[in-house]
Design an enzyme around this catalytic site. Sequence first.
Site, PDB file in Angstrom:
ATOM      1  N   SER A 164       0.847  -1.177   0.000  1.00 33.87           N
ATOM      2  CA  SER A 164       0.000   0.000   0.000  1.00 33.87           C
ATOM      3  C   SER A 164       0.883   1.228   0.000  1.00 33.87           C
ATOM      4  O   SER A 164       1.988   1.206   0.540  1.00 33.87           O
ATOM      5  CB  SER A 164      -0.882  -0.039   1.248  1.00 33.87           C
ATOM      6  OG  SER A 164      -1.315   1.246   1.607  1.00 33.87           O
ATOM      7  N   LYS A 190      -0.377  -3.473   5.086  1.00 39.95           N
ATOM      8  CA  LYS A 190      -1.353  -4.037   4.162  1.00 39.95           C
ATOM      9  C   LYS A 190      -0.736  -5.064   3.219  1.00 39.95           C
ATOM     10  O   LYS A 190       0.372  -4.910   2.734  1.00 39.95           O
ATOM     11  CB  LYS A 190      -1.972  -2.932   3.285  1.00 39.95           C
ATOM     12  CG  LYS A 190      -3.088  -2.149   3.915  1.00 39.95           C
ATOM     13  CD  LYS A 190      -4.396  -2.889   4.058  1.00 39.95           C
ATOM     14  CE  LYS A 190      -5.162  -3.045   2.792  1.00 39.95           C
ATOM     15  NZ  LYS A 190      -5.651  -1.836   2.165  1.00 39.95           N
ATOM     16  N   ASN A 197      -2.452  -6.490  -0.019  1.00 38.77           N
ATOM     17  CA  ASN A 197      -3.655  -6.473  -0.845  1.00 38.77           C
ATOM     18  C   ASN A 197      -3.699  -7.652  -1.813  1.00 38.77           C
ATOM     19  O   ASN A 197      -2.658  -8.157  -2.230  1.00 38.77           O
ATOM     20  CB  ASN A 197      -3.704  -5.182  -1.655  1.00 38.77           C
ATOM     21  CG  ASN A 197      -3.934  -3.976  -0.761  1.00 38.77           C
ATOM     22  OD1 ASN A 197      -4.732  -4.037   0.160  1.00 38.77           O
ATOM     23  ND2 ASN A 197      -3.214  -2.888  -1.031  1.00 38.77           N
ATOM     24  N   ARG A 225     -19.225  -2.508 -47.487  1.00 38.98           N
ATOM     25  CA  ARG A 225     -18.262  -2.203 -46.413  1.00 38.98           C
ATOM     26  C   ARG A 225     -18.835  -1.053 -45.606  1.00 38.98           C
ATOM     27  O   ARG A 225     -19.208  -0.024 -46.171  1.00 38.98           O
ATOM     28  CB  ARG A 225     -16.874  -1.873 -46.966  1.00 38.98           C
ATOM     29  CG  ARG A 225     -16.243  -3.118 -47.640  1.00 38.98           C
ATOM     30  CD  ARG A 225     -14.728  -3.036 -47.855  1.00 38.98           C
ATOM     31  NE  ARG A 225     -14.379  -1.949 -48.739  1.00 38.98           N
ATOM     32  CZ  ARG A 225     -13.786  -0.813 -48.346  1.00 38.98           C
ATOM     33  NH1 ARG A 225     -13.450  -0.636 -47.077  1.00 38.98           N
ATOM     34  NH2 ARG A 225     -13.527   0.129 -49.232  1.00 38.98           N
TER      35      ARG A 225
END
Lengths: 460, 460, 460, 460
Positions: free
Chosen positions: A283, A289, A291, A322
């Site tokens: 983090s 942290k 994650n 086209r």
Amino acid sequence: LLSPFHYNRPVTLTLTFADEPIAAALDDASLLAAMARFEAALALASARAGVLPIEDAQVIVRVSDVAHFDAAALARQARNAGTLAIPFVKALTAQVAASSPSAARWVHFGATSQDTIDTALVLCVQPAGRRLLELVARLGDSAAKLTREYAATPMAARTLLQPAAPISFGWKAAVWLSLVADAYAPFAASLEGMRVLQLGGPVGTLAAFGDKAEAVTRLLAEELRLRAVPIAWHGARGGIARLGVEAAILVGAAAKIARDVALLMQAEVAEAFEPGGAGRGGSSSLPHKRNPALSLLALEAAQRAPQLAATLLAELAPEHERGLAQWQSQFFTLRDLLGACGSGLAAMAEALEGLRVDPVAMLANLERTQGLVFSEALANRLSRTLGKPRAHTLVESLCAKAVRETRHLREVFMDNEEARGAVPDDERARLFDYAAQLGDAPRAVARVLACWEAVKAARS
Amino acid sequence: LLSPFHYNRPVTLTLTFADEPIAAALDDASLLAAMARFEAALALASARAGVLPIEDAQVIVRVSDVAHFDAAALARQARNAGTLAIPFVKALTAQVAASSPSAARWVHFGATSQDTIDTALVLCVQPAGRRLLELVARLGDSAAKLTREYAATPMAARTLLQPAAPISFGWKAAVWLSLVADAYAPFAASLEGMRVLQLGGPVGTLAAFGDKAEAVTRLLAEELRLRAVPIAWHGARGGIARLGVEAAILVGAAAKIARDVALLMQAEVAEAFEPGGAGRGGSSSLPHKRNPALSLLALEAAQRAPQLAATLLAELAPEHERGLAQWQSQFFTLRDLLGACGSGLAAMAEALEGLRVDPVAMLANLERTQGLVFSEALANRLSRTLGKPRAHTLVESLCAKAVRETRHLREVFMDNEEARGAVPDDERARLFDYAAQLGDAPRAVARVLACWEAVKAARS
Amino acid sequence: LLSPFHYNRPVTLTLTFADEPIAAALDDASLLAAMARFEAALALASARAGVLPIEDAQVIVRVSDVAHFDAAALARQARNAGTLAIPFVKALTAQVAASSPSAARWVHFGATSQDTIDTALVLCVQPAGRRLLELVARLGDSAAKLTREYAATPMAARTLLQPAAPISFGWKAAVWLSLVADAYAPFAASLEGMRVLQLGGPVGTLAAFGDKAEAVTRLLAEELRLRAVPIAWHGARGGIARLGVEAAILVGAAAKIARDVALLMQAEVAEAFEPGGAGRGGSSSLPHKRNPALSLLALEAAQRAPQLAATLLAELAPEHERGLAQWQSQFFTLRDLLGACGSGLAAMAEALEGLRVDPVAMLANLERTQGLVFSEALANRLSRTLGKPRAHTLVESLCAKAVRETRHLREVFMDNEEARGAVPDDERARLFDYAAQLGDAPRAVARVLACWEAVKAARS
Amino acid sequence: LLSPFHYNRPVTLTLTFADEPIAAALDDASLLAAMARFEAALALASARAGVLPIEDAQVIVRVSDVAHFDAAALARQARNAGTLAIPFVKALTAQVAASSPSAARWVHFGATSQDTIDTALVLCVQPAGRRLLELVARLGDSAAKLTREYAATPMAARTLLQPAAPISFGWKAAVWLSLVADAYAPFAASLEGMRVLQLGGPVGTLAAFGDKAEAVTRLLAEELRLRAVPIAWHGARGGIARLGVEAAILVGAAAKIARDVALLMQAEVAEAFEPGGAGRGGSSSLPHKRNPALSLLALEAAQRAPQLAATLLAELAPEHERGLAQWQSQFFTLRDLLGACGSGLAAMAEALEGLRVDPVAMLANLERTQGLVFSEALANRLSRTLGKPRAHTLVESLCAKAVRETRHLREVFMDNEEARGAVPDDERARLFDYAAQLGDAPRAVARVLACWEAVKAARS
């Protein structure tokens, strides 16, 4: 690969999350190189079919190999022209003309802008698709390994985000594997379905080649290792849509696994963890942290993939021979979509390969349910004796009591005469034994593993 | 079929545009009937596997056949329960209990709500899908007929909505046919891919059946003429997404044809017309109007189909063993999508079967271009002598002159010494002959027709 | 309302999950009633403007009030006509003719199909929209109550699904409230933006009314309590798209709250619970289960809403004066979308009104992080003394140590000389005090509550 | 702007079709510059609020102004980190540290990755949005000019792609103008709605700033000329979605005009033409072609915009305080969407400014309908005498006769006694006079022009 091209308005970060090899297969340089390769091969095939002098074709091939393009200028001119191919052909022709005015007469001869851009799309998509298949194989193998390793590791199933009954972690991984196994062949088929040459000329009839049209087509397809198709697909965009959609289904498989991993990795659940490692999952402000940064990538891809696929599905009805606003940008849509697919698959292959599984936590979370995960087994057993309505009501009240009194369901059951009396002594233990409540899971695990082996056998 | 069910809040018009047989296969009554059929067959298979008494199973089968449901009440209760299956099973159980309290114990035994709703989805989707394949076949046959009939009828190709070079109407129809031919097998495969039983019980392991799980699964699959799969697909929604997406690709094929027909039917173009007939295509206020009312249906379907497919693609990552908000409503999304598909295919099959083609108008529109449709042929021919840059510039100035002086390009060409001198006498006429400028079209037509025959051969 | 209409192909379950009042506002009967109301009001306004005899208008009004329609037959004919309005007008005219052939001459006079269907859409949408606003207000009020009540109740914030730093539950509810507060006025504005009469006649110019066009328009708008707009919006579909999109944003607000509630309600987290109650959240097979059945409804709505909104956004470019395939089915798309919106909002209003919050569990989960939620506070404090790089590294090692040794971060910190020495004695306690770490939260809570009061004041 | 940044994996062509100024506002360099600007302003505001020493803040400001970033390396690291902000802050901190280790302590102090990336998004979006508003104003002014100039130029209205009744080209342009006028203010409001600072710190509470949080927020908002909002919007993504959706509605307005222009420009209709000019609209193979290359750009944008908007609508429910897979890539989605919007608006502003209108062709196409465009007027007039059913039937037969005999409806009418007898002599001419059949069109034109003037007055 990149050296011959010059840029001055880069938008690098668009592919921020893409897997490197896929980004490389689909970046601007690769697109322009593929366009050049198409023009070179067209000249060569045409010469071999007798449409133009072989010497001129050789010049075109030689110049195409070393041509330089100013991508920013091409982008500006593409805005005027409505397609990248027009300024590209002009720029290539100018470089050929510098070597040989005679050869320059034949650059792009008989083709139309869309032939160049569609075939270049195909040439870029093939290596990207093969890379995706490698990633799918890695993801499947890592899921298979978890399936085998944890086939007997009990954990709580969770339905509608609530603990339900016991399963094994290996069985859960087998569900993940089944997603991968089911998606492999359809994606491979959609990729092979797009290994097709686009060559139709201005309106699709290859009029400029007269009776040499079939020969040019065949030789060009051979040269580019593509298949020739019965009729130009200028107005038939189903193949591109199908490839995009199969990529979105692969993203969905990666995202399903990612959803589960991220939920298991919650601190309060803590049953499985993505691998950490340098710069992974940290983090910018919270030092502790960790994650689920890999799952993040797969889930991020899954936020975009369905809509990118829908764009391709919304472009299936171009006007007449086209269309006005479909093929012109499909490469870019597909690039974003295959980029997202590579991002999600690579992330989850890495996540499963390094997944840290905590069987102790799995058991502890099961235990924390106080036996409520056995309520179905109990209700089913009681149904046989008491009928389903009574059994369901009774078990509901036992469960409520267990919750209220913070006791294990087994104890509450043993205290209740009606319930206990409805089950013979020798069956009672089994009712509260995780291993005994896995039902068909061991056989399902074996079936899915066999299925994955079959998928792998078929691809080799 | 409808009689046994009672309703009091109808939303009939939702399927306003759907083809009747498909609407019938997918309407509320059919869904409830399929759910009842699942419960009946489950009881029967379980009894055959020795899980429950055959007499009880027979009661369940008998009651399920004639059960009545109050759809409005079910809808209200479904809102409370989060799924239609819970109030449905309750209502069915009550009706079984009225016949036999003993049998009522076994209703839905071992299954979960999602087993009921997913298998019912499968049972409804199979006849709907077969009807779609019939419509695809009709659409293909009618396109094939036009391809053959008008293979030599010259008309102007239009690219980016502007007249380009000559094609034949048969060749144009062959492009339509190629869309249909290419989409047939993938849709059929996705339908077969969804001919699968869902049976997993609360968490997917079939725990209630113990070692009889495989037998129950096999017998139930046989009874319902579905395939058993290696593992429950509660959390694996790729098959539904793929079916939906292939339906969206079929819608795209119908819409591509519709786009062209609606454009050709413009009063100022007037080259082809949808069949009229009673109440078809009239206006509420303009007596003379003849609207492209069939093409309208296909294009309307194509406005909704890509997003409905995207919804299914966005639901590929449910949480854990059974998700919180995906399977609960996929039947309704698929119903809208297959309904749209049937609407579009049926409309365009009818449109092509009765298409009125005006070769005279086609020729007249070609002639109105004053020969400009030959500009590519001329430029290509002049390139061989003058080089592409000079040829392109010269032809541009000839075209400009033709437009300015409202003359045919052939005359302007013959007046210009440089241009005329660059083409031998005997080649000049051919340069301005529609039939001579069709290039590879005749062979493409033959290839596409052969391809369609192969598709039809493979399906029978 | 329903009695006058007959049906025989009901599709009731499509709106299975919709809030009752919204389903009632948008069901088939309401649509047909609104179409009849338009025709009646048109006749009346035209008569008042002198376009037709007042006696004839009165007959039309009288018959429209009691007209009967066979919805299934209309649906069949709508397929032929390309719009529901053509068979509807025919059926209404026949019923008027039975009373008065003279009056029948004037039914739908001067109008076009799209006027009828678009104005009926508007008339149905207005009460549905007002109901949605009521639900939004309820949802906001219940979020505001939680905000106030739990402003000082500490819990762990979770970012990327991992515990981060302390917040209060009231602050979390304030974020929910901010979603609702921010979405109220834009939705109300989009609803008011669609309170518009559609009246243009066949091509939009109201030619049939000559110089009475403005008068008819004004009188009709008054009669229906709608606004007249500068020019017919047959080809201008932005207002419908905007209304649909704002509904999707409301769905998003409900789904965001639902996501959080469902995650908090996980057994392993167990910090907040939806209210239970009769039939709510039970399982068909697991007696102990208490599913987040209300959150389910909001999340289910959020799976469909973005794509339904995208369909409306994809229909913004109809051809010329009235398009081929957009307005014909927009009512049905909007019905699904507003139905989903009502489902999600009603569910989450009910969920928050009865939410059971467990502050003890919130605290326990905070404590289980062993003080890691204070790591940012600690790192920031240490940064001031040691510099950010050193502080970050040091705190990372302290956190790792706390995890490794299963101790509280505070203790590990106190054991570490460098860390402890960097913070004066009197500041240390504050670093590990939840209440001291809420930062700006109390003021944010007050600001959001004031904001919600302002929203409510503005609407009354 | 670009010079300080280094790249080595450019993806320039992604924004191939984007308007230059918008591409410049949103390219990688601008994003990185905005991130640096946020960090600089954060340091400055924090210093002013007394959080850090002003000298350190000044170093951060100075270094941020001249910082260099290797975008390819950032992209690679972003894949590891799950967000671009983490490696960005690391790289910036390293550069600050090279000047002053003391200042480096304070880089990004108190903020979280999402603060940086969200505020940078806002800073990039504001100039892009202002450019879009300029383009909208140009588009509106050019539509207003056409409205005035051709208010009395008769042409055929076309509904469902078929000629209907007469309108004026000015009235048609007024419908275009109404789209632009209606979309201006909502887009401007959504842009102003996103002129908001994101600053919440790791969990949204600004805990690091203690009681200085409000001051830092206020000073930072002032410095960046943004508004502060009541609470961090980490989990509240409605504003981004609304901005994206309003951009998609603008794309729809441009695409509606483009659809009409491309259809009018068809060779067989030939009523209006986009301006040509250098390299604009040519073909790579057909020298005579003049493609609607500007309309192409708007229609291309409209193929992608609804789905890009749907992606933002699908990202409204992130998990808890900061979500796992939404904010991380919203800048890129919004970049594609605003790029598409600029492409479409700029193209159609240019198209309308240079539009070549052919009133003679408009009249000729009206005349080619042989008076059928008067059928509604005739039917309405006859209704008054004969009743609607008889009138409708009679007019249908007159129309059929006119078509069959290739005569003008007026002649056929005059030959039919019943019809002619039902209309007094002096009214007959008026029935077949284009100018007399424009109904309310002149007044509508005036109303729309007044409306546009009001929009312009409001914005200045």
